[in-house]
Structures are given as C-alpha cells and as structure tokens.
Design a protein around this motif. Structure first.
Motif, PDB file in Angstrom:
ATOM      1  N   SER B 260      25.834  45.214  26.532  1.00 20.02           N
ATOM      2  CA  SER B 260      24.950  45.479  27.677  1.00 20.02           C
ATOM      3  C   SER B 260      24.012  44.299  27.930  1.00 20.02           C
ATOM      4  O   SER B 260      22.901  44.481  28.423  1.00 20.02           O
ATOM      5  N   GLY B 261      24.433  43.110  27.557  1.00 17.26           N
ATOM      6  CA  GLY B 261      23.613  41.928  27.816  1.00 17.26           C
ATOM      7  C   GLY B 261      22.710  41.535  26.653  1.00 17.26           C
ATOM      8  O   GLY B 261      22.112  40.478  26.660  1.00 17.26           O
ATOM      9  N   GLY B 262      22.603  42.404  25.642  1.00 18.44           N
ATOM     10  CA  GLY B 262      21.692  42.139  24.531  1.00 18.44           C
ATOM     11  C   GLY B 262      22.364  41.390  23.404  1.00 18.44           C
ATOM     12  O   GLY B 262      23.523  41.012  23.533  1.00 18.44           O
ATOM     13  N   PRO B 263      21.687  41.153  22.306  1.00 16.85           N
ATOM     14  CA  PRO B 263      20.265  41.472  22.088  1.00 16.85           C
ATOM     15  C   PRO B 263      19.376  40.542  22.908  1.00 16.85           C
ATOM     16  O   PRO B 263      19.753  39.406  23.155  1.00 16.85           O
ATOM     17  N   GLY B 264      18.218  41.038  23.270  1.00 17.59           N
ATOM     18  CA  GLY B 264      17.376  40.267  24.183  1.00 17.59           C
ATOM     19  C   GLY B 264      18.159  40.013  25.455  1.00 17.59           C
ATOM     20  O   GLY B 264      18.711  40.938  26.046  1.00 17.59           O
ATOM     21  N   TYR B 265      18.247  38.746  25.856  1.00 18.12           N
ATOM     22  CA  TYR B 265      19.048  38.402  27.036  1.00 18.12           C
ATOM     23  C   TYR B 265      20.238  37.542  26.608  1.00 18.12           C
ATOM     24  O   TYR B 265      20.794  36.807  27.412  1.00 18.12           O
ATOM     25  N   ALA B 266      20.639  37.651  25.313  1.00 23.06           N
ATOM     26  CA  ALA B 266      21.591  36.698  24.740  1.00 23.06           C
ATOM     27  C   ALA B 266      22.965  36.724  25.388  1.00 23.06           C
ATOM     28  O   ALA B 266      23.685  35.729  25.361  1.00 23.06           O
ATOM     29  N   THR B 267      23.382  37.853  25.939  1.00 20.53           N
ATOM     30  CA  THR B 267      24.734  37.905  26.505  1.00 20.53           C
ATOM     31  C   THR B 267      24.748  38.353  27.968  1.00 20.53           C
ATOM     32  O   THR B 267      25.742  38.875  28.455  1.00 20.53           O
ATOM     33  N   THR B 268      23.633  38.172  28.686  1.00 20.93           N
ATOM     34  CA  THR B 268      23.661  38.533  30.098  1.00 20.93           C
ATOM     35  C   THR B 268      24.585  37.580  30.849  1.00 20.93           C
ATOM     36  O   THR B 268      24.656  36.400  30.535  1.00 20.93           O
ATOM     37  N   VAL B 269      25.318  38.104  31.803  1.00 17.94           N
ATOM     38  CA  VAL B 269      26.193  37.287  32.646  1.00 17.94           C
ATOM     39  C   VAL B 269      25.933  37.666  34.102  1.00 17.94           C
ATOM     40  O   VAL B 269      25.399  38.752  34.362  1.00 17.94           O
TER      41      VAL B 269
END
Lengths: 452, 312
Positions: B260-269
């Motif tokens: 879901s884009g986490g942890p933090g913003y580490a995997t936002t696309v």
C-alpha cells in the motif's frame, strides 16, 4: 506499384492522424470550460412519520459484510410496515466508499446508503439533512454526543455541529485488549493509569513478550497515538481538529509529547517490531499466538479476540494519566444517509429510526455487525456471553456516559489516513522523522487538504 | 488494408500515368477506408481519446469530481514536482524499471538461449510453462502470494533460517530499504515468463545456418550468443522492454496489495497516488496532472526505444 500504394497508405494514415488530432483538439477546445455542475437542487419535502399503505420499495446499499444484518432488520421492519419492502444490496467497502459520490449524483440512486464519512457529499448537496426526522422521531431528546460526528454545516466544511446528515444502528469503540494469562504471569492487574500501563509494557518486554501489539501497516499505530495526545492535552483540541473547526491545530506540545512516547515504546521494544507489515487482517493471527500482553484495536475485533484465546481476553479503555481523569475512546458511527434524490425519504427515515430503537434490530447490530447500539437512554441492552465482547459493551457505556467518545483522527480529512497518518506513524516509530517534524507534517497536510 | 488498396492499384494504370479521376476515386476510397476502421475508431475515440482530452482538461482545475470546479492554472503540475510525496512516487517508478525490465529481459535472454539449446522436449516445455505461469495469474493474486513469502515468518525467511542464514531474515516488505526491491522482485517474477516466451519466439526465427556458420568459425556458446542471438533479437528486446517499462511506470496492483505504498512513503508509485488522489481525496485535478505527467514520461522513454528498434 507496391511503392505507390505504401505511400498512399502513409498519406492516408497521416490524414487519419490529422483527423484524430483535429478531433482531439476540438475536444479540448470545446471542453475548456470548468468541469462539474453546481449542486443538485432538491426541494425540501415535508416530513412525515406516516408511511401510508401504498406499496413502497426501498433500496439500501451496504458494504458486503453488512448485507445479512440489514436483510434481517429489513424483515423485522416489514412486519411493522407490511407495505414497505427493502432491497439490500452489497458492495465491497472500499468500492462503495470510492463510488458513493458518483452513485449519489447519478440518475439511479438508492434510498439508503452506508457511508464512512461525508466527504464532499454535504457540500455537493447529495445527501439530505435529517433534522426534521430527528424532531419527528424524538432523536433530539436522546444523548446528543452520539450524533456529534454526524452533524455538519451546510457548506460541508465544519462537522460536529449544524444539521444531522446521517444516523445508524451502532458505534465502534477503541480500547485495549489484554491477555489474562500473561497479565497473571507478570503478577499485574488491569492498569488504571498511563504509568501503570507503561510499567506493564516494560515488564512484558523483560519477560520476552510483546508488550503492545499494533497493526502499523494500515493505521493501527494511530490508536495509541491519539489516546496519548488526548491524555496529554485533553480531547477538546483533537475533536475541534477532527471536525475541521476554523483555526484548529494539532501541532501542539501534547502531540509532540505523544509522538515522543510512542517512538520510545517502539525503540524500547514494547511494540511489536514487525508492526509496519502487520495489518488489520493479520493482527488477530498474531494475537492468537498468545505472545502479546496488550493489543490496541476496536470492538470490531472482539469476536476474533475471544475466538483466538477463549476466556483469556479482556478489554479496557486506554488509561488516562490519573485514575480520576476522563478515559477517552475513539468511536465512529456506522452511518446510513438518505440521498437527496431519494423519492422515499419518509420510509428511509422510518427504517433509520427502527434500527436505532427496535430491540431485535439492536441485538442484530451487536451480534452481526459487531457494533454497539446507542439510541435513547434506557434502550434495550444486547445480551452476550462474558468475554472481551461483553467488556466492550460495559466500557462503551462508561465512555459515552463520561463524554469520552471522540472521532478518529484518521477521519479528519479524506486523505488523512492513507496519505499522512499511516506513512507518518510508520516513519515515526522507525525513527525516520522526529516527533516535532511528525506533528508539523500532520498539520501541514491537514491544512493543504482542507485548502483544496 | 490490402483489400482496400488492391482495386485502386489495378485501376490506377501504369506508374506515373495517374489520372485526376483516379485521384477523385482515391478520395472516395479514403472514406471507404474510414468506414472500415470506424467501429474501432469510435471505440478508441470514446474510451481513449476522449478520456485523454478530459484528463488534460481536469488537470487545470481544482475539482472534487462532482461539484463546481475552480481554475488551478498550472498549480496541479507544479505540485507534481514540488510535493515531495508525488515526486518520490515518480522516482520509485523509475527504480522499478530496473526490476520490471532490465532483470527480466536480461535473465530472459539467458534462459531463452539455454532453452534453445535444449531443443524441443518435455524439459523445455515444462520450463516454458513454469516461466509463463506468472503471466496467467492476476497481479493481485501474485501480490498476495508474495506478501506471504516475504512476511517475517514467511517462506523466504524460513528458507534463510534453514540454510543457516537466519541473520539475514527480516521483515522484507516492512523495512524501509528492502520494501521497494522486494516489490520489484515480484515484478521481475511476473515479467520474466513474458520476456522469455517472446525472446524464444524470436530465436526461433533466426536462421539456423547462421549458428552453423559461427560454429564452423570456432565460436563458443558465449560468442555465439553475442554474435547471432543478441543482434537477431533486437526487435523482440525492444518490444519486451517497451511493454515491461510501461508496466513498471504504471504499476499499481502489486504495490496496492503488498505494501500500500509503505512503509512510510518507501514504495509509493504514481499509479497508487493517482488512485488515492481521485478516489480517496477527491482531488481529481491533482490526480489528472500526475496522470498527464506520467503519460508524458512513459512516452519520453518508449518513443526513443521504438526509434531504436526501427533503425535496424
């Protein structure tokens, strides 16, 4: 010959491309006006509690897990009003929430819809105010704190006061589950103050247990955080912020202190180290291992908590600093709204009254929806076997009686949960942001989100 | 197209003697041709071109998707590059190109070259089937399976502990440094089969005598790969790179399910951000601007790739 026809094809292709481009350009030019329309105008209809005898068919759209419960309630309602048939249909929760604005603006609207929050529905005048019905059915004589989060001004900018835009069968309640076996082993008792709570976390960690189980992947860290903020700074500023009251600010010393405490709990090993990859669905499995002393969650987890460790689970409200302070819990209503375009508002309102007051409906709310019915003072109390779920019932009465129910911070704006609190609490416990930067970021995202 | 052009070529007479009348006919034929492509064109215009124009239009407004909109000028575009979360999502998408494109195409080349040597046989068929299987699975299901594999008590950590590498075991999808590579690996796994099958088909088209010729010249397997296989697969490599690059830049489902884009913003696309801006925040204008920027970035990478493929 061959060459020529290829050229022709190329020419034609170019011409087609030109046509397509021209069409596209024309489309853009023609479309340069602002999109959207001004709000739906629906004349206010007179309010009536008499449903007559002519056949009425209501359409209710719920999230899928709620369908069975609403169908049972609809059956009970039909016994009282034989001319009213309610069709209950279900949609996946996230789909329903995402689609609600478009569904309510379309030509085919339901008469009742389950919502999570108002979003822009009030501003766009897609749902009806229920003040007339509140008066007609006497909801305005009930304890009013239960309706606070369901009120909004007409512009949809400030919640907590103004017109009532929804009501529903029951409420959620957050608190702390505890493992009785571990608590006994640590020769501890149910903590009544924050210091006692923290001491137990330390003790549990020392004995090789997880002190506090949280599901940080999808927002579970915000529960202890919000409770700590309210313990340190009271609930009023948080509530004002949740309701988007002008000038509300969460970047306060209380928030910084709460963030510092939460961060230290994680650094000290009190919180499960894998919190950032534990979500709402995998937390019960972690709980079932019997290695966690506390688990911050809501009453919706009570059936799972009881089932995982039968007879060994209890539930209490998050402790306050002093034993005598108000103990706060986050709570939100399962909200049913009546779309502005509905043609059977009277019958829809009658059903909303029924689910809040009818004893059988209240029992269904408790048993099947896993929620706590509110309603009038002295209303029927659902029966339940002793256990964590029974505890949630008594704790709900305690919190609502002491005005301790507060809206969830993740509901403050539409994007507060997924775009701010979830990633920021993950960064906070991992030490990637400081408590001060955390508090500032939550406020700045809030401000920019409300500015849109 | 042949059916349309053949009567024209037969009536147009000898080359260079094209009469004006034939030109007129040509024009008629053009409409005729248009008629043939009309059904597809209507569908394409309605479902692709029109939404495209609308996306561009929305991107200049602040709009919740329902009510009245207010002009935003270029504000939404400025936000794409100044909002740290939106900009980070674009950078993540570029990191994913390495996992969705570079690894699968590279590995696919090796695997395809090896399978080619196996000739036909049960082993080759089995390998092809196993490699292609991820392509048949819905991406959401792939995301779910890999979430279990990567979980702290999942298969990967179990394997590491079993072989005595327990110190490497960690919370792969929950770690700030491991999450993006971990979701990237899921993409590699999905793309590998597609790339391999495509490259195998390409190898099949390479003239076998070329291989014989280099063998006679005394080339070994590796020299053969670089002299014959790699140049022969140029267009297939371009196609595979194009398709997987688009998949990397527009990725959504695997990430939505696994982190879901986490942890933090580490995997936002960008795909995830566009979805959230539209459906969670109801900021259709900001979402549209990000979508337009994403489309331009995809074109900026894919068009040069295509050109590279045509140069041969």
């Amino acid at each position: 010959m061959h060459l020529k026809s290829t050229n022709d094809i190329a020419t034609r292709a170019r011409r087609l491309a030109a046509i397509a481009l021209a069409t596209a350009t024309a489309g853009i030019m023609a479309a340069c006006s602002a999109p959207g329309s001004s709000a739906v105008q629906v004349a206010a209809s007179p309010v009536s509690t008499d449903l007559g005898t002519a056949p009425i068919t209501l359409n209710l759209v719920s999230d899928t897990p709620g369908v069975d419960a609403f169908k049972k309630m609809a059956d009970g309602f039909k016994k009282l009003h034989p001319n009213v048939t309610i069709n209950v249909t279900g949609q996946d929760f996230n789909t329903l929430i995402s689609n609600a604005p478009r569904m309510l603006a379309s030509g085919n609207v339901p008469d009742l819809v389950r919502l999570a929050s108002f979003g822009n529905l009030v501003k766009d005048k897609l749902i009806s105010p229920l003040d007339g019905y509140a008066k007609a059915y006497g909801w305005d004589k009930w304890p009013q704190s239960q309706f606070a989060s369901l009120r909004s001004n007409q512009e949809g900018t400030v919640r907590g006061k103004g017109s009532l835009y929804g009501a529903g069968p029951g409420y959620g309640l957050t608190g702390v589950y505890y493992n009785k076996t571990i608590l006994t082993k640590l020769s501890g008792t149910v903590p009544t103050t924050l210091d006692e709570f923290e001491a137990l976390l330390k003790k549990a960690h020392g004995a090789g247990y997880t002190g506090l189980l949280t599901n940080g992947k999808d927002g579970g860290l915000t529960y202890p955080l919000q409770n700590l903020i309210m313990d340190y700074g009271g609930a009023a500023p948080v509530q004002a912020w949740n309701y988007n009251q002008p000038g509300a600010n969460i970047n306060t010393p209380a928030t910084v202190k709460a963030a510092t405490t939460l961060q230290s709990w994680f650094t000290n090993g009190y919180i499960n180290a894998n919190t950032n990859s534990v979500d709402f669905t995998s937390a019960p499995a972690e709980w079932q291992k019997g290695q966690s002393l506390f688990w911050t969650s809501g009453n919706w987890s009570a059936p799972a908590a009881d089932k995982a460790l039968p007879g060994k689970v209890g539930f209490f409200l998050f402790p306050s600093i002093k034993d005598t302070d108000t103990r706060y819990a986050m709570s939100a209503s399962l909200l049913l709204a009546i779309p502005s375009k509905s043609t059977h508002k009277d019958a829809a309102a009658a059903f909303i009254d029924y689910v809040q007051t009818n004893a059988a409906a209240r029992q269904i709310t408790f048993d099947q929806l896993g929620l706590l019915p509110a309603g009038p003072e002295g209303a029927s109390v659902p029966t339940v076997a002793p256990g964590a779920q029974a505890d949630t019932e008594t704790q709900f009465a305690k919190a609502s009686g002491s005005d301790g129910l507060v809206e969830f911070m993740p509901n403050a704006t539409a994007s507060m949960s997924v775009s701010t609190l979830i990633p920021q609490t993950q960064l906070l416990v991992s030490g990637k942001v400081t408590p001060a930067a955390f508090a500032a970021k939550v406020q700045s995202d809030y401000t920019s989100s409300l500015g849109k | 197209m042949t059916a349309v052009t053949s009567p024209e070529t037969s009536e147009a007479g000898a080359p260079g003697t094209r009469r004006p009348r034939a030109r007129g006919r040509n024009r008629g034929l053009n409409w005729n041709a248009l008629l043939w492509v009309l059904p597809a064109l209507v569908a394409y215009a309605f479902f692709d071109l029109y939404p495209l124009t609308q996306t561009i239009r929305y991107s200049f407004y602040n709009w919740d998707g329902i009510g009245a909109a207010t002009s935003a000028g270029f504000g939404n575009y400025v936000a794409v590059f100044t909002n740290p979360e939106q900009f980070a999502s674009i950078l993540h998408a570029f990191v994913l190109i390495f996992f969705f494109t570079v690894i699968p195409v590279g590995l696919g080349l090796v695997v395809a070259a090896i399978i080619r040597d196996q000739k036909a046989g049960p082993f080759a068929t089995f390998t092809k089937t196993v490699l292609f299987l991820p392509q048949v699975l819905p991406l959401a299901a792939a995301g779910l399976i890999w979430t279990w594999i990567f979980s702290p008590n999942g298969m990967l950590n179990g394997f590491l502990r079993a072989v005595g590498l327990g110190s490497l075991a960690q919370d792969w999808l929950g770690g700030f440094h491991t999450a993006l590579p971990a979701v990237g690996i899921i993409g590699s796994w999905v793309s590998l089969g597609f790339c391999t099958v495509l490259l195998l088909a390409g190898i099949g088209k390479i003239d076998g005598s070329l291989y014989e010729a280099v063998r006679l010249d005394g080339a070994n397997r590796i020299q053969e790969f670089f002299a014959i296989t790699l140049p022969g697969l140029r267009s297939e490599i371009i196609v595979a790179s194009t398709v997987t690059t688009i998949a990397a830049l527009s990725s959504f489902d695997v990430i939505y399910i696994s982190t879901s884009g986490g942890p933090g913003y580490a995997t936002t696309v960008p795909g995830l951000e566009i979805y959230r801006l539209t459906f969670v925040s109801q900021q259709v204008g900001s979402a549209s601007a990000l979508a337009v920027v994403l489309s331009i970035l995809i074109l900026a990478i894919v068009l040069p790739l295509q050109r590279l493929g045509k140069q041969s």
